[in-house]
Every structure is written in C-alpha cells, then in structure tokens.
Design an enzyme around this catalytic site. Structure first.
Site, PDB file in Angstrom:
ATOM      1  CG  HIS A 189      -1.646  -2.562  -7.464  1.00  9.84           C
ATOM      2  ND1 HIS A 189      -0.826  -3.153  -8.381  1.00  9.84           N
ATOM      3  CD2 HIS A 189      -1.157  -2.911  -6.255  1.00  9.84           C
ATOM      4  CE1 HIS A 189       0.125  -3.826  -7.749  1.00  9.84           C
ATOM      5  NE2 HIS A 189      -0.071  -3.699  -6.462  1.00  9.84           N
ATOM      6  CG  ASP A 192      -1.751  -1.274   1.261  1.00 10.10           C
ATOM      7  OD1 ASP A 192      -2.257  -1.686   0.211  1.00 10.10           O
ATOM      8  OD2 ASP A 192      -1.814  -1.888   2.338  1.00 10.10           O
TER       9      ASP A 192
END
Ligand code: IMP
Ligand code: MG
Length: 334
Positions: free
Chosen positions: A43, A13
């Site tokens: 994503h 992340d």
C-alpha cells in the site's frame, strides 16, 4: 460507532493506501486493522512530502492517535513488520493466531515454476505459507518470542471498541478479482479477498459492518498473468500516462480502460455501500489536487454518473492526486 471495510474493486493497486490514509486522518478511527493475505500487498501512502510503501503496517499509521492492528487471517513476515514499524515509528498489535511467513516460504514462492512462472506471484511467500496453514503446520504469531510484546486478541479489541461506540477501519488488501474463490482462477492469490473475507480476517461478523467502501481506479490495472479485458498496448499506456509499476515487485502494470461489467460484479460480490474512485486526475487533469465539490462538473461529472448508474452505488470519495490530502469527499452530500 462505525465499522468501515475498505476493499479493492478490481485486480489490486486501486489506490487503497491513499484512500485509507485519508480516512484515517479525516475520520480519526480508534483502530485501523489490516486484513488481507499478507506481505504480497504493497500500500503506497504519500503524506507531508514523504512516500511509504507498506506491506504490513496499516495505512492508518499517519494518525498518531490510532491503534494499529493486524488480524488473525493475515500472514505476518516478522522481518517486514519490524522494518516497517521502525520506518513509520509506529507500534502494531498482532493477533496471537496470525500465520508466520518464513524464509522457506519466500524461497518456494520465488523459485517454483508454477507459482512464479505460470501464476506470476509476488514471491513474498504468502501462497506457500497458506499451504502450510491448510496443512496445520504453519507457525503462528504466539510461537515467535520476538512478537511477544505485540501479541493481542484483535477480535476482542475491535468488538470492544465498537461496543464502546468507537470508529474502526478495516483495511483490505489485493482485490476481488484476485480472490481464490471469486477471481480469475487460477491467476489469483492464495485466499479469498472479498469484504466478507476481510471480516473473517479480523474476527468480526458481517452484521457489525456499517459501510463497505469498494475502491476503483479510474482505469483498470493488473500485475502478473491472467485475463485483463480491453488491455491496451504499452505504447498506448505511455500516450495516456497510465504507466505504473508494482509497489512490491516493481513489475510494470498492465492496464485497460474502466470496466463497467467488472465494477458491477465487484459491487455485488462485496455488497459495497459506497465507491471510492481514485486517480481521476490522471484522466481529467483539470481536477488535479482538487478538494472541492465544485470541480465535479462536465465530463468529470458524466463519468461519475455513468459509474453510479451502472453499479447503482454512490461514488463518495474521489482521488485527485497521490497525497493523502488530494481527495474530494462527497460523503456529506449523499
Ligand atoms: P501472490 O498473491 O503473491 O500469490 O500472487 C498471485 C497473483 O496476485 C499475482 O498475479 C500477483 O501479481 C497478484 N497480487 C498479489 N497481491 C497483489 C497486490 O497487492 N496488488 C496487485 N496484485 C497482487
Ligand atoms: Mg498495491
């Protein structure tokens, strides 16, 4: 001819989706290939006012001229893949030997006390599928009739493209400290996630790689359990505007200030040649959505210098906002 490998620098992340989507537009690669574990990674890509959270389709989909591929080392969940190809209006080639996630894998991953309870997995089925792969009983893409039109030899496509002088971008997922080998074991994912693993996932040898771009966020976040040095309270995160939620699970992310020791270790484990630093605008609002090098001054410049000094690696790309275009690209200056 360039093969760039983009990998996560901390616990996932870091904003890989954003960096990848920018590079896909800017560098116009012939191929963007997804590596990494599988659907456990989400994503996030913002482009032209739309947001996508992709778990299978490579972030390069926003460039219509780019061929999209998924490597042999990546676990494919056909349900997620078909949904995302539709949502992004794209076609994605899948390696004959990519492993297949089935309902039973998702079920175990989201109910097993050890995986769900202790490790805090994403529940996407990747761990149990990799267990079956190690047992040599997992189905692979060539066993699934619906995938037949998409099947390809990803290693051949990539190596041929590089031989022809084309540009290829390899998209890692998760991050180095979630690596089964190099991360904070046992609070890790079910496979290695290093730059070397990314090469293996897509079928290229290490000598073919030109650039390894490690992505760091301006602060460190982590979902699930396991160590997070310097972790701040939720109250403090709210004060700083660092509250985030997982793209796959929606869980709140834990967070800590930028960690120079982890950054150094990450550069070493990935043999990074460049650093992409994301969310710098969250710490320094004065650079929000900036594109110009002129914004790199004062405290912003000092922070970047401190990272470069600690890691002995250049910061080449800076994220200044959520959209693919919110980037200061320093690559021509280094
Ligand atoms: P699994 O990969 O679903 O087995 O989960 C193992 C650990 O890795 C858990 O702590 C997850 O939260 C974490 N994890 C897996 N994928 C990602 C990711 O893409 N971003 C952040 N954390 C992840
Ligand atoms: Mg993510």
């Amino acid at each position: 001819m360039t093969l760039s490998v983009i990998c996560g620098g901390f616990f996932g992340d870091e904003g890989k989706g954003k960096v990848l989507s920018y590079l896909a537009l800017k560098d116009n690669p012939s191929i963007v290939v997804r590596a990494g574990v599988g659907t456990n990674a989400g994503h996030t890509i913002q482009f032209k006012g739309k947001e996508y959270k992709l778990r299978m389709v490579p972030s390069g989909f926003i460039n219509p001229d780019t061929r999209l591929l998924i490597g042999a080392g990546v676990l494919v969940d056909p349900i997620v893949l078909f949904k995302e190809m539709k949502e992004t209006n794209s076609i994605c080639g899948v390696d004959y030997q990519s492993g297949i996630i089935e309902e039973k894998h998702r079920e175990i991953d989201s109910s097993n006390a050890h995986l769900k309870g202790k490790i805090g997995t994403t529940g996407s089925g990747t761990g149990p599928a990799n267990q079956d792969r190690a047992m040599r009983i997992l189905k692979v893409a060539r066993d699934i009739p619906e995938l037949e039109p998409y099947l390809t030899d990803v290693s051949v496509e990539i190596n041929d493209a590089l031989d022809e002088g084309k540009t290829v971008q390899a998209e890692g997922s998760q991050a180095i400290f979630l690596s089964l080998f190099h991360g904070s074991y046992p609070y890790v994912t079910s496979k290695d996630t290093s730059a070397a693993a990314i090469c293996s996932d897509i079928g290229v040898g290490p000598k073919r790689v030109d650039e390894v771009i490690v992505v760091f966020k301006a602060y460190v976040t982590r979902v699930g359990t396991g160590e997070l040095p310097g972790e701040l309270s939720l109250e403090e995160l709210k004060k700083r505007g660092w509250v985030e939620y997982g793209a796959v699970t929606g869980r709140p992310r834990r967070a800590a200030p930028f960690n120079y020791n982890l950054a150094k270790k990450s550069v070493r484990l990935n043999s990074a040649t460049q650093i992409a630093l994301t969310k710098l605008d969250i710490i320094y609002p004065q650079i929000s959505r900036a594109n110009s090098v002129d914004h790199i001054k004062g405290e912003v410049e000092d922070f970047i210098d401190s990272i470069e000094k600690a890691t002995k690696t250049k910061v080449s790309i800076i994220g200044t906002g959520p959209s693919a275009e919110d980037i200061i690209d320093l690559r021509e200056n280094i």
